[in-house]
Design a protein around this motif. Structure first.
Motif, PDB file in Angstrom:
ATOM      1  N   SER A 262       0.844  -1.191   0.000  1.00  0.00           N
ATOM      2  CA  SER A 262       0.000   0.000   0.000  1.00  0.00           C
ATOM      3  C   SER A 262       0.877   1.238   0.000  1.00  0.00           C
ATOM      4  CB  SER A 262      -0.924   0.015   1.229  1.00  0.00           C
ATOM      5  OG  SER A 262      -1.840  -1.060   1.185  1.00  0.00           O
ATOM      6  N   LEU A 263       0.578   2.165  -0.902  1.00  0.00           N
ATOM      7  CA  LEU A 263       1.376   3.369  -1.078  1.00  0.00           C
ATOM      8  C   LEU A 263       0.479   4.591  -1.178  1.00  0.00           C
ATOM      9  CD1 LEU A 263       3.589   2.035  -4.028  1.00  0.00           C
ATOM     10  CD2 LEU A 263       4.257   2.090  -1.642  1.00  0.00           C
ATOM     11  N   GLY A 264       0.953   5.723  -0.682  1.00  0.00           N
ATOM     12  CA  GLY A 264       0.284   6.986  -0.925  1.00  0.00           C
ATOM     13  C   GLY A 264      -0.846   7.280   0.031  1.00  0.00           C
ATOM     14  N   GLN A 265      -1.769   8.114  -0.440  1.00  0.00           N
ATOM     15  CA  GLN A 265      -2.784   8.697   0.410  1.00  0.00           C
ATOM     16  C   GLN A 265      -4.195   8.415  -0.097  1.00  0.00           C
ATOM     17  OE1 GLN A 265      -2.099  10.949   3.266  1.00  0.00           O
ATOM     18  NE2 GLN A 265      -0.187   9.815   3.046  1.00  0.00           N
ATOM     19  N   SER A 266      -5.154   8.501   0.810  1.00  0.00           N
ATOM     20  CA  SER A 266      -6.557   8.305   0.452  1.00  0.00           C
ATOM     21  C   SER A 266      -7.104   9.470  -0.351  1.00  0.00           C
ATOM     22  CB  SER A 266      -7.393   8.127   1.711  1.00  0.00           C
ATOM     23  OG  SER A 266      -7.367   9.329   2.489  1.00  0.00           O
TER      24      SER A 266
ATOM     25  N   ASP B  39      -7.124  -2.045   4.277  1.00  0.00           N
ATOM     26  CA  ASP B  39      -8.525  -1.960   4.684  1.00  0.00           C
ATOM     27  C   ASP B  39      -9.272  -0.816   4.003  1.00  0.00           C
ATOM     28  OD1 ASP B  39      -8.500  -4.129   6.503  1.00  0.00           O
ATOM     29  OD2 ASP B  39      -7.499  -2.872   7.987  1.00  0.00           O
ATOM     30  N   ASN B  40      -8.566   0.038   3.284  1.00  0.00           N
ATOM     31  CA  ASN B  40      -9.240   1.154   2.628  1.00  0.00           C
ATOM     32  C   ASN B  40     -10.023   0.672   1.413  1.00  0.00           C
ATOM     33  OD1 ASN B  40      -6.435   3.085   3.526  1.00  0.00           O
ATOM     34  ND2 ASN B  40      -8.485   3.311   4.372  1.00  0.00           N
ATOM     35  N   ILE B  41     -11.079   1.379   1.091  1.00  0.00           N
ATOM     36  CA  ILE B  41     -12.055   0.937   0.093  1.00  0.00           C
ATOM     37  C   ILE B  41     -11.930   1.763  -1.177  1.00  0.00           C
ATOM     38  CG2 ILE B  41     -14.534   0.747  -0.375  1.00  0.00           C
ATOM     39  CD1 ILE B  41     -14.887   0.033   2.607  1.00  0.00           C
ATOM     40  N   PHE B  42     -12.002   1.072  -2.323  1.00  0.00           N
ATOM     41  CA  PHE B  42     -11.868   1.668  -3.645  1.00  0.00           C
ATOM     42  C   PHE B  42     -13.072   1.279  -4.499  1.00  0.00           C
ATOM     43  CE2 PHE B  42      -7.634   1.200  -2.011  1.00  0.00           C
ATOM     44  CZ  PHE B  42      -6.838   2.183  -2.586  1.00  0.00           C
ATOM     45  N   GLU B  43     -13.419   2.115  -5.456  1.00  0.00           N
ATOM     46  CA  GLU B  43     -14.320   1.691  -6.520  1.00  0.00           C
ATOM     47  C   GLU B  43     -13.548   0.807  -7.493  1.00  0.00           C
ATOM     48  OE1 GLU B  43     -17.261   5.614  -6.593  1.00  0.00           O
ATOM     49  OE2 GLU B  43     -15.914   5.240  -8.291  1.00  0.00           O
TER      50      GLU B  43
ATOM     51  N   GLU C 215     -19.075   3.317   9.089  1.00  0.00           N
ATOM     52  CA  GLU C 215     -17.688   2.948   9.406  1.00  0.00           C
ATOM     53  C   GLU C 215     -16.894   2.699   8.135  1.00  0.00           C
ATOM     54  OE1 GLU C 215     -14.202   0.729   9.976  1.00  0.00           O
ATOM     55  OE2 GLU C 215     -16.001  -0.198   9.086  1.00  0.00           O
ATOM     56  N   GLN C 216     -17.497   2.047   7.132  1.00  0.00           N
ATOM     57  CA  GLN C 216     -16.813   1.810   5.865  1.00  0.00           C
ATOM     58  C   GLN C 216     -16.559   3.116   5.119  1.00  0.00           C
ATOM     59  OE1 GLN C 216     -19.675  -1.024   4.337  1.00  0.00           O
ATOM     60  NE2 GLN C 216     -18.208  -2.713   4.516  1.00  0.00           N
ATOM     61  N   LEU C 217     -17.502   4.048   5.198  1.00  0.00           N
ATOM     62  CA  LEU C 217     -17.307   5.338   4.548  1.00  0.00           C
ATOM     63  C   LEU C 217     -16.090   6.065   5.105  1.00  0.00           C
ATOM     64  CD1 LEU C 217     -20.983   6.633   4.267  1.00  0.00           C
ATOM     65  CD2 LEU C 217     -19.465   6.015   2.384  1.00  0.00           C
ATOM     66  N   SER C 218     -15.768   5.827   6.374  1.00  0.00           N
ATOM     67  CA  SER C 218     -14.581   6.461   6.958  1.00  0.00           C
ATOM     68  C   SER C 218     -13.297   5.893   6.366  1.00  0.00           C
ATOM     69  CB  SER C 218     -14.574   6.270   8.483  1.00  0.00           C
ATOM     70  OG  SER C 218     -14.288   4.918   8.841  1.00  0.00           O
ATOM     71  N   ARG C 219     -13.390   4.731   5.721  1.00  0.00           N
ATOM     72  CA  ARG C 219     -12.226   4.102   5.087  1.00  0.00           C
ATOM     73  C   ARG C 219     -12.282   4.192   3.558  1.00  0.00           C
ATOM     74  NH1 ARG C 219     -12.631  -1.166   5.784  1.00  0.00           N
ATOM     75  NH2 ARG C 219     -14.490  -1.330   7.071  1.00  0.00           N
ATOM     76  N   PHE C 220     -13.283   4.889   3.040  1.00  0.00           N
ATOM     77  CA  PHE C 220     -13.482   5.028   1.597  1.00  0.00           C
ATOM     78  C   PHE C 220     -12.536   6.108   1.069  1.00  0.00           C
ATOM     79  CE2 PHE C 220     -17.156   5.518  -1.731  1.00  0.00           C
ATOM     80  CZ  PHE C 220     -16.398   4.823  -2.657  1.00  0.00           C
ATOM     81  N   THR C 221     -11.711   5.734   0.093  1.00  0.00           N
ATOM     82  CA  THR C 221     -10.778   6.692  -0.485  1.00  0.00           C
ATOM     83  C   THR C 221     -11.514   7.693  -1.381  1.00  0.00           C
ATOM     84  OG1 THR C 221     -10.352   5.185  -2.321  1.00  0.00           O
ATOM     85  CG2 THR C 221      -8.860   5.058  -0.435  1.00  0.00           C
TER      86      THR C 221
END
Length: 453
Positions: free
Chosen positions: A63-67, A78-82, A227-233
């Motif tokens: 994992s690299l970079g920022q949300s 654990d971060n979420i992507f489309e 809670e998932q939205l808080s991890r949504f990039t």
């Protein structure tokens, strides 16, 4: 730029709980891969990247970079992507699962599952089947012609089921069903829709019941919890600016899913047949070749694409939305796989194939150089009578927009040599004796000259 690299302990615990086995990765040249990927963050090609690797029974996530480009947090698994069109492969497996259960047949007519007041297009007495939709051979176009989004940054959100039914009832097929391949978001969206109608529930509920719950993919879905939205990039457009998430209420089966890297790893393991699963037969059916695809050495299963490289066969797909790009590809025989999730417009296909084919130098991104005298390139270039490449510039950054397509940035290698990041293509500009730009050559599947008009 912040990097995060860790063994996927959370994933391992989840797979063990669901009866799947996994081991840590120790035979990848992870340091070399990570160092190359790091250049893509540092040189502005990507805001954030998560790359998953599988070899035999070993796995790793980088994992690299920022949300987000502005005020983002460090990305992890654990971060979420489309994932855009990789959602189509879920729809393909969903179809295969319902076939295995005897709920539908591949040869079933789509019309059988639509309301009586909807007229499904036919041609020469032939009806479009579920298999035709899953293999992009239905004769339906890429998108319906009655799609007129109010918000171009979220183009599918206001396209309703009623709009879909009106389009289908009035559309006339221009060629025979099964005659050729035309990639169709409309077709795959319709497939997800009719499977949901058959099951008597929403597409998301059906995917959760039949696929996500059996695979313990708890961070995959369409509607996310608080809670998932808080991890949504945050997604970023071709200019690197934050852009809206995409919502596809009617075409969910074509591109609506969002997930974390940990869940994508579970999905790749099951598709590679490295881990046991109750869905194994459905997954195998979805990978079976049903038709040739639109490119050499390419064929298609149920949504999955298959590339034959002689001694190797890769099952793969990619995806994209307004702010995201994604790739998944694997060689089942070699038990080697890669996925890439990006919350910007980096060329994830290039990343995925470079790792699969051990071309790690291709991962390295050169520093982006602003163009001096950028205005001299600005203008329209005629590739064919009805196809124009329009070049524009913003603060020394050049962009190209082809007729009917979105705008994409091009990057400078020399005064007359530029390249795209989102596709494997290059541009050479031509100059006269006075240094004025007179034309260009598009280098993509050959050399295509275009005069400045």
């Amino acid at each position: 730029m912040v990097m995060n690299r860790r063994f996927i302990t959370v994933f391992i615990m989840a797979l063990m709980a669901s009866g799947l086995m996994v081991a840590y990765a120790d035979d990848f040249n992870v340091d070399e891969i990570e160092a190359a990927l790091k250049t893509r963050i540092e040189n502005g090609y990507a805001v954030g990247l998560t790359v998953g690797l599988v070899k035999d029974q070993q796995s790793y996530i980088i994992s690299l970079g920022q949300s987000a480009k502005a005020n983002g947090f460090e990305i992890d698994a654990d971060n979420i992507f489309e994932i855009g069109s990789i959602s189509k492969t879920f729809t393909g497996i969903l179809l295969a699962d319902m076939v295995q259960k005897g709920e539908v047949k591949l040869i079933d007519s789509v019309a059988d599952y639509l309301p009586d007041n909807v007229t499904m297009p036919t041609r020469n007495g032939q009806q479009i089947s579920l298999l035709d939709l899953a293999t992009h051979r239905s004769g339906l176009p890429r998108l319906p012609d009655n799609m007129a989004p109010k918000d171009i940054n979220n183009p599918y959100v206001d396209y309703s089921v009623q709009d879909l039914y009106e389009f289908l009832s009035g559309y006339e097929l221009s060629r025979d069903i099964g005659a050729e391949t035309e990639y169709s978001n409309l077709g795959m969206g319709l497939l997800g829709h009719v499977l949901a109608l058959k099951a008597g529930m929403s597409y998301e509920d059906l995917i959760k019941q039949n696929l996500l719950m059996p695979l313990a993919m708890r961070d995959t879905g369409i509607e996310l919890s608080g809670e998932q939205l808080s991890r949504f990039t945050t997604g970023h457009d071709v200019a690197g600016e934050a852009t809206a998430h995409w919502d596809l209420p009617t075409f969910a089966g074509a591109g609506a899913l969002r997930l974390s890297a940990n869940d994508m790893m579970k999905y790749m393991w099951v598709n590679m047949d490295v881990a046991a699963s109750a869905l194994a037969d459905a997954v195998t059916l979805s990978h079976e070749i049903n038709a040739e695809f639109a490119a050499p050495q390419m064929s298609i299963g149920l949504a999955w694409l298959i590339r034959d490289d002689g001694d190797k066969s890769y099952v793969w797909h990619n995806g994209g939305t307004g702010g995201y790009r994604s790739f998944i590809g694997f060689d089942k025989q070699a038990k080697q796989g890669v996925f890439v999730l990006s919350n910007s417009q980096d060329n994830v296909d290039r990343i995925g194939w470079a790792i699969l084919e051990n071309r790690l130098d291709d991962l390295i991104a050169e520093k982006i150089v602003k163009v001096k005298d950028a205005d001299k390139y600005v203008g329209d270039y005629q590739l064919t009578p009805d196809f124009i490449l329009s070049v524009s510039q913003e603060d020394g950054q050049l962009y190209i927009q082809a007729t009917g397509q979105s705008k994409n940035a091009i990057y400078m290698k020399s005064e007359n040599e530029f390249y795209f990041k989102v596709v494997d293509a290059q541009i050479s500009f031509k100059f006269d004796a006075n240094g004025a730009v007179t034309g260009l050559i598009l280098h993509q599947n050959g050399d295509h000259p275009a005069d400045k008009i």
